[in-house]
Design an enzyme around this catalytic site. Structure first.
Site, PDB file in Angstrom:
ATOM      1  N   SER A 145       0.947  -1.204   0.080  1.00 56.18           N
ATOM      2  CA  SER A 145       0.108   0.036  -0.014  1.00 56.18           C
ATOM      3  C   SER A 145       0.736   1.154  -0.128  1.00 56.18           C
ATOM      4  CB  SER A 145      -0.848   0.060   1.457  1.00 56.18           C
ATOM      5  OG  SER A 145      -1.459   1.055   1.435  1.00 56.18           O
TER       6      SER A 145
ATOM      7  N   TYR B 296      -1.652   5.711  -4.602  1.00 55.64           N
ATOM      8  CA  TYR B 296      -2.822   6.466  -4.573  1.00 55.64           C
ATOM      9  C   TYR B 296      -2.295   7.935  -5.052  1.00 55.64           C
ATOM     10  CZ  TYR B 296      -5.790   4.026  -1.109  1.00 55.64           C
ATOM     11  OH  TYR B 296      -6.668   3.245  -0.460  1.00 55.64           O
TER      12      TYR B 296
ATOM     13  N   THR C 204      -5.108   2.493  -7.379  1.00 50.67           N
ATOM     14  CA  THR C 204      -6.369   2.247  -6.780  1.00 50.67           C
ATOM     15  C   THR C 204      -7.350   3.513  -6.981  1.00 50.67           C
ATOM     16  OG1 THR C 204      -5.496   0.943  -5.085  1.00 50.67           O
ATOM     17  CG2 THR C 204      -7.605   1.833  -4.555  1.00 50.67           C
TER      18      THR C 204
ATOM     19  N   LYS D  81      -6.923  -0.690  -9.976  1.00 51.22           N
ATOM     20  CA  LYS D  81      -7.868  -1.481  -9.056  1.00 51.22           C
ATOM     21  C   LYS D  81      -9.311  -0.966  -8.506  1.00 51.22           C
ATOM     22  CE  LYS D  81      -7.144  -3.267  -4.184  1.00 51.22           C
ATOM     23  NZ  LYS D  81      -7.717  -2.433  -3.350  1.00 51.22           N
TER      24      LYS D  81
ATOM     25  N   HIS E 212     -13.048  -2.721  -2.917  1.00 53.49           N
ATOM     26  CA  HIS E 212     -12.272  -2.373  -1.696  1.00 53.49           C
ATOM     27  C   HIS E 212     -12.779  -3.042  -0.470  1.00 53.49           C
ATOM     28  CE1 HIS E 212      -9.334   1.126  -1.259  1.00 53.49           C
ATOM     29  NE2 HIS E 212      -9.307   0.941  -0.051  1.00 53.49           N
TER      30      HIS E 212
ATOM     31  N   ARG F 170      -7.999  -9.026   4.237  1.00 52.53           N
ATOM     32  CA  ARG F 170      -8.197  -8.861   5.848  1.00 52.53           C
ATOM     33  C   ARG F 170      -7.722 -10.391   6.490  1.00 52.53           C
ATOM     34  NH1 ARG F 170     -13.240  -7.029   3.885  1.00 52.53           N
ATOM     35  NH2 ARG F 170     -13.688  -4.766   4.941  1.00 52.53           N
TER      36      ARG F 170
HETATM   37  C1  FMN Z   1      -7.601  -2.798   6.612  1.00 57.77           C
HETATM   38  C2  FMN Z   1      -7.359  -2.666   5.211  1.00 57.77           C
HETATM   39  C3  FMN Z   1      -6.907  -1.631   4.842  1.00 57.77           C
HETATM   40  C4  FMN Z   1      -6.741  -1.600   3.264  1.00 57.77           C
HETATM   41  N1  FMN Z   1      -6.101  -0.608   2.818  1.00 57.77           N
HETATM   42  C5  FMN Z   1      -5.804  -0.639   1.115  1.00 57.77           C
HETATM   43  C6  FMN Z   1      -5.112   0.419   0.738  1.00 57.77           C
HETATM   44  O1  FMN Z   1      -4.287   1.158   1.268  1.00 57.77           O
HETATM   45  N2  FMN Z   1      -4.952   0.516  -0.663  1.00 57.77           N
HETATM   46  C7  FMN Z   1      -5.755  -0.278  -1.304  1.00 57.77           C
HETATM   47  O2  FMN Z   1      -5.876  -0.136  -2.633  1.00 57.77           O
HETATM   48  N3  FMN Z   1      -6.673  -1.019  -0.883  1.00 57.77           N
HETATM   49  C8  FMN Z   1      -6.707  -1.245   0.466  1.00 57.77           C
HETATM   50  N4  FMN Z   1      -7.742  -2.125   1.168  1.00 57.77           N
HETATM   51  C9  FMN Z   1      -8.532  -2.885   0.320  1.00 57.77           C
HETATM   52  C10 FMN Z   1      -7.748  -4.122  -0.241  1.00 57.77           C
HETATM   53  O3  FMN Z   1      -6.642  -4.087  -1.006  1.00 57.77           O
HETATM   54  C11 FMN Z   1      -8.761  -5.215  -0.615  1.00 57.77           C
HETATM   55  O4  FMN Z   1      -9.652  -4.573  -1.841  1.00 57.77           O
HETATM   56  C12 FMN Z   1      -9.925  -5.909   0.281  1.00 57.77           C
HETATM   57  O5  FMN Z   1      -9.385  -5.975   1.389  1.00 57.77           O
HETATM   58  C13 FMN Z   1     -10.183  -7.220  -0.406  1.00 57.77           C
HETATM   59  O6  FMN Z   1     -11.237  -7.746   0.466  1.00 57.77           O
HETATM   60  P1  FMN Z   1     -10.982  -8.799   1.502  1.00 57.77           P
HETATM   61  O7  FMN Z   1     -10.541  -8.063   2.880  1.00 57.77           O
HETATM   62  O8  FMN Z   1     -12.636  -9.035   1.979  1.00 57.77           O
HETATM   63  O9  FMN Z   1     -10.025  -9.871   1.158  1.00 57.77           O
HETATM   64  C14 FMN Z   1      -7.630  -2.233   2.601  1.00 57.77           C
HETATM   65  C15 FMN Z   1      -8.369  -3.335   2.926  1.00 57.77           C
HETATM   66  C16 FMN Z   1      -8.450  -3.516   4.486  1.00 57.77           C
HETATM   67  C17 FMN Z   1      -9.039  -4.641   4.948  1.00 57.77           C
END
Ligand code: FMN
Length: 362
Positions: free
Chosen positions: A114, A138, A164, A236, A260, A315
């Site tokens: 990230s 970002y 993203t 994304k 997301h 997660r």
């Molecule tokens: C705690 C957390 C932080 C996240 N931070 C980012 C991020 O910084 N950039 C991003 O593109 N997606 C972020 N995401 C989204 C994840 O890349 C991903 O799309 C998503 O977690 C997938 O779903 P899942 O948690 O059900 O596997 C984040 C998700 C979570 C749970």
């Protein structure tokens, strides 16, 4: 295998993993991880879409060896799943991103860092081995800052940029608001305090509200990025066929179908439900990935059978990191890989390329 206790949080199943994470991660951070936007309809829909699909195993399929390896944008990887980018991993465990990336690299699993990492992208790259890693971008308010990040990622050996595009501002996250994580006080950023976190809300100007850079951008940003880097671009957050087409027309070599993890627009569709249409639209011109609600190896197989090249996991990786740092992530990747090989054998497929839509009844 040892049993779970507080000194040795070994986990053998997904349920044990989630419990081990919950037991060790501070509650405000746990709510930040687990939460979705609004009523969490989209977060729930991601799982429900997998539950609606049945797998139709083939008998006597001549499967003597299972080879789960594949390629993502030309790089070899051990398995068709990858670690989705997640912010602030230093809040989850002191090992942070370097711990996660060392474990992924050791296992030959692609990990995406990230922009909002707790440790710098350089420190994370140094902790990784030779396995491929991608950088999630970002857009910054000034394009020159975006270029700085891109160039640093390129120098540090990241092999693709994941733009993203679904965070015009942070989603309406009730659990996070209650706990105050990242809202009451900014969370430290490893890449430097000058890079903006989406936790910052809109600024009011007269009767209107100014949003973050993504909201102000159009698809021309892909051309601007292509002019400053040779790294392949992956977009994304795609949920619509027309956006998938625009991304590919703009030169993206990959697309991640993502909502997301249900953390942005509540009411957006489950990613699995829109995957087949997007795969059809892209027509092989780019690699299509998916994330959101992937929990079991069978979910990986369903998404691949419906046309995904690979799937991202968010997660559960944080549960594993929280449970036991980098060692927890390593253990989780071993468990999921073993589950994948088992499920491929049950289904009667020996490689990811054998996964076809006829293996799924939706
Ligand atoms: C705690 C957390 C932080 C996240 N931070 C980012 C991020 O910084 N950039 C991003 O593109 N997606 C972020 N995401 C989204 C994840 O890349 C991903 O799309 C998503 O977690 C997938 O779903 P899942 O948690 O059900 O596997 C984040 C998700 C979570 C749970």
């Amino acid at each position: 295998m040892s049993t779970s206790d507080s000194a040795s949080p070994a986990f053998r199943t997904l349920a044990e993993l989630e419990r081990a994470g919950a037991a060790r991660v501070p509650s405000a951070v746990w709510d930040y991880i687990q939460g979705g936007a609004g009523e969490e309809r989209t977060r729930a829909a991601n799982r429900e879409a997998f539950h609606r699909c049945a797998l139709l195993p083939k008998l006597l399929a001549g499967v003597e060896r299972i080879d789960p390896t594949t390629t993502f944008l030309g790089s070899s990887v051990a398995v068709p799943f990858f670690l989705a980018p997640t912010a602030y991993q230093g809040q989850v465990h002191a090992d942070g991103e370097p711990g996660t990336f060392a474990a992924a690299s050791e296992a030959g699993v692609l990990a995406v860092l990230s922009s909002l990492s707790s440790f710098s992208l350089e420190a994370t790259a140094q902790a990784s081995g030779e396995s491929p890693r991608w950088f999630q971008l970002y857009l910054q308010p000034e394009f020159s800052r975006t270029v700085e990040l891109v160039q640093r990622a390129e120098r540090a050996g990241f092999r693709a940029l994941v733009l993203t595009a679904d965070v015009p501002l942070l989603g309406v996250r009730d659990r996070q608001a209650q706990e105050g994580f990242g809202i009451d006080a900014p969370v430290p950023l490893g890449n430097g305090p000058e890079f903006v976190s989406p936790a910052r809300g809109p600024t009011r100007e007269g009767t209107s509200y100014r949003l973050r850079a993504e909201a102000a951008s159009d698809w021309g940003v892909l051309g601007k990025l292509r002019s400053v880097t040779r790294l392949p671009l992956v977009v994304k957050g795609v949920l619509r066929r027309d956006d998938a087409r625009r991304a590919v027309d703009g030169g993206a070599q990959g697309i991640i179908v993502s909502n997301h993890g249900g953390r942005q627009l509540d009411g957006a569709p489950a990613t699995l439900d829109v995957l087949p249409g997007i795969v059809e639209e892209v027509g092989g011109r780019a690699e299509v990935f998916l994330d959101g609600g992937v929990r079991r190896a069978t979910d990986v197989l369903i998404a691949l059978a419906l046309g995904a090249r690979g799937v991202g996991i968010g997660r559960p990786v944080l549960w594993a990191l929280g449970a036991d740092g980098g060692a927890g992530v390593a253990r989780y990747l071993r468990l999921l890989t073993a589950e994948l090989v088992n499920s491929m054998a049950q289904l009667g497929v020996s490689t990811p390329a054998d996964l076809r839509p006829d293996l799924v009844r939706g």
